[in-house]
Enzyme design. Structure first.
Site, short mmCIF file in Angstrom:
data_model
loop_
_atom_site.label_atom_id
_atom_site.label_comp_id
_atom_site.label_asym_id
_atom_site.label_seq_id
_atom_site.Cartn_x
_atom_site.Cartn_y
_atom_site.Cartn_z
N HIS A 1 31.54 55.88 26.48
CA HIS A 1 30.86 54.61 26.22
C HIS A 1 29.58 54.52 27.02
CE1 HIS A 1 34.41 52.04 24.52
NE2 HIS A 1 34.24 53.17 23.88
N TYR B 1 33.62 41.92 27.74
CA TYR B 1 34.05 41.06 28.85
C TYR B 1 33.60 39.65 28.50
CZ TYR B 1 34.73 45.22 31.83
OH TYR B 1 35.16 46.42 32.37
N PRO C 1 40.65 44.03 38.97
CA PRO C 1 40.35 45.04 37.95
C PRO C 1 39.06 44.81 37.16
CG PRO C 1 42.12 43.61 37.21
CD PRO C 1 41.84 43.23 38.63
N LYS D 1 37.26 49.58 39.00
CA LYS D 1 36.95 50.48 40.10
C LYS D 1 38.15 51.10 40.81
CE LYS D 1 32.56 50.67 40.04
NZ LYS D 1 32.58 51.31 38.71
N TYR E 1 28.60 49.80 37.65
CA TYR E 1 29.68 50.01 36.68
C TYR E 1 29.88 51.50 36.40
CZ TYR E 1 32.80 48.89 32.78
OH TYR E 1 33.90 48.80 31.95
C1 PHB Z 1 41.49 48.80 30.86
O1 PHB Z 1 41.17 49.35 29.79
O2 PHB Z 1 42.66 48.80 31.26
C2 PHB Z 1 40.43 48.13 31.65
C3 PHB Z 1 39.13 48.22 31.25
C4 PHB Z 1 38.12 47.60 31.99
C5 PHB Z 1 38.44 46.89 33.11
C6 PHB Z 1 39.77 46.80 33.53
C7 PHB Z 1 40.76 47.42 32.80
O3 PHB Z 1 37.46 46.27 33.81
#
Ligand code: PHB
Length: 402
Positions: free
Chosen positions: A74, A203, A294, A298, A386
């Site tokens: 990605h 997000y 989460p 990270k 990120y």
């Molecule tokens: C996940 O796919 O589990 C995941 C992706 C992005 C995040 C946290 C968890 O920021």
């Protein structure tokens, strides 16, 4: 029963297993001890976003093949609020760096298979683990397995046994400093048997709470919603979760595909750092030393960075007798850990709805979202964090090729 090795690794999560693989590549011996069964560690669902540096290290130790075949690269993410989506083109903003979507569960399976292939010891269901003689260069790990007591003598102990493990607790209380923050929310996550409704992660900030649309493959979606910290999973029927996902991710002309829910669980959110990450011959790595919420994706990446640096230090120590890398280990890790702490806190506060916040706080949050979505400098800062900052000092590549 008594045994000797160079490095005793406590914990067979990604940190412990990867450290074992790095050491093996350099001809160093280790024994990995794990409290749980192989089935258990290969089934637990965890995160899924790998920084470029994490991808590089996995390739270098020879466990990147399935990841390269099945993982999804990605080059951006979406931030969604007020019903509109804003794309953050991370690769464009970071000189071409990207992330890989590949589940931690799959990495653990790949690392376990690799370990078993090398024939190096990996012991499951080791109970009553204790670590001792940490101030000497002959520390010992005691444990019991299948009703027999064992002693594992070694030069170094790597504490990769997670937040609830025993290793951190073996550091005297007057040496260990702890920083902690709890958030007034948790994440409810589902794994759904349906193709993702998006090409890159979304997000979403919404007044009813944060939501995230992630994925594990082109056939399996991973989705999260913010819930109360003490919420009970029994309160959340699959349909109630989908209804909240529809509401919080809503955007004009966009549709969310529903599918059978394969797994559903609630994870608390906290920030935690223990310093120092070394005490005598014990070195902590991964969740044993630090936890991030989460939202910045990270946790796994920090664990990989820790063991990459620990691996470098150990190769130097057993190779030339120099302990320079080991001396630097804690400070070097903690610089990266604190950067990730800040970034994870930043993403969390920017995107969640804090029930304790006042109107002023909500306006600040909105201003921050607007800024990140309209200023190239602000977006570049988010993107750089990120995709992951490069490891300082010797690069991960130098270790892999050594
Ligand atoms: C996940 O796919 O589990 C995941 C992706 C992005 C995040 C946290 C968890 O920021």
């Amino acid at each position: 029963m008594s045994e000797r090795t160079q490095v005793a690794i406590v914990g067979a999560g990604p940190a412990g297993l990867l450290l074992g693989a790095l050491l093996h590549r350099h001809g160093l011996e280790s024994v990995i001890l794990e409290a749980r069964s192989r089935e258990y560690i290969e089934a637990r669902i965890r995160a899924g976003v790998l920084e470029q540096g994490t991808v590089d290290v996995l390739r270098e130790v020879g466990v990147g093949e399935r990841m390269d075949r099945e993982g999804l690269v990605h080059s951006g993410i979406y931030l969604r609020f007020d019903g509109s989506s804003h794309h953050i083109p991370m690769s464009e903003l970071t000189g071409g760096r990207s992330v890989m979507i590949y589940g931690q569960t799959e990495i653990v399976k790949d690392l376990v298979a690799h370990r078993l292939q090398t024939g190096m010891p990996l012991r499951f269901e080791c109970h009553a683990v204790t670590v001792d003689r940490l101030s000497s260069d002959q520390p010992v790990v005691r444990y019991s397995q299948g009703g027999t007591d064992h002693e594992l003598e070694c030069n170094i102990i790597a504490g990769c046994d997670g937040f609830h493990g025993v290793c951190r607790g073996a550091i005297p209380a007057d040496v260990l400093h702890v920083w902690e923050r709890e958030y007034p929310f948790a994440w409810l996550g589902i794994l759904a048997d349906v193709g993702p409704s998006t090409d890159e992660l979304i997000y979403a900030q919404h007044e009813q709470g944060f939501a995230l649309h992630s994925m594990r493959s082109l056939k399996v979606s991973r989705l999260y919603i913010q819930v109360e910290p003490d919420d009970d999973i029994a309160n959340w029927s699959d349909q109630r979760v989908w209804d909240q996902l529809h509401a919080r991710l809503a955007s004009e002309g966009w549709e969310l595909n529903e599918g059978p829910v394969l797994e559903k669980s609630i994870t608390p959110m906290r920030s935690f750092v223990a310093e120092p990450m070394r005490y005598g011959s014990l070195f902590l790595a991964g969740d044993a030393a630090h936890i991030v919420p989460p939202t910045g994706a990270k946790g796994l990446n920090l664990a990989v960075a820790d063991v990459t640096m620990l691996g470098e230090g150990l190769v130097e120590y057993f190779g030339s007798g120099s302990d320079a890398g080991l001396q630097e280990y804690s400070d070097r890790c903690l610089r990266r850990v604190w950067r990730a702490q800040h970034f994870s806190w930043f993403m969390t506060t920017m995107l969640h709805t804090n029930p304790r916040d006042d109107d002023y706080g909500r306006r600040l949050q909105r201003s921050q979202l607007d800024y990140v979505c309209s200023s190239q400098a602000a977006a570049a800062s988010l993107a750089e964090n990120y995709v992951g900052l490069p490891l300082t000092r010797a690069s991960a590549t130098a270790l892999g090729n050594g």
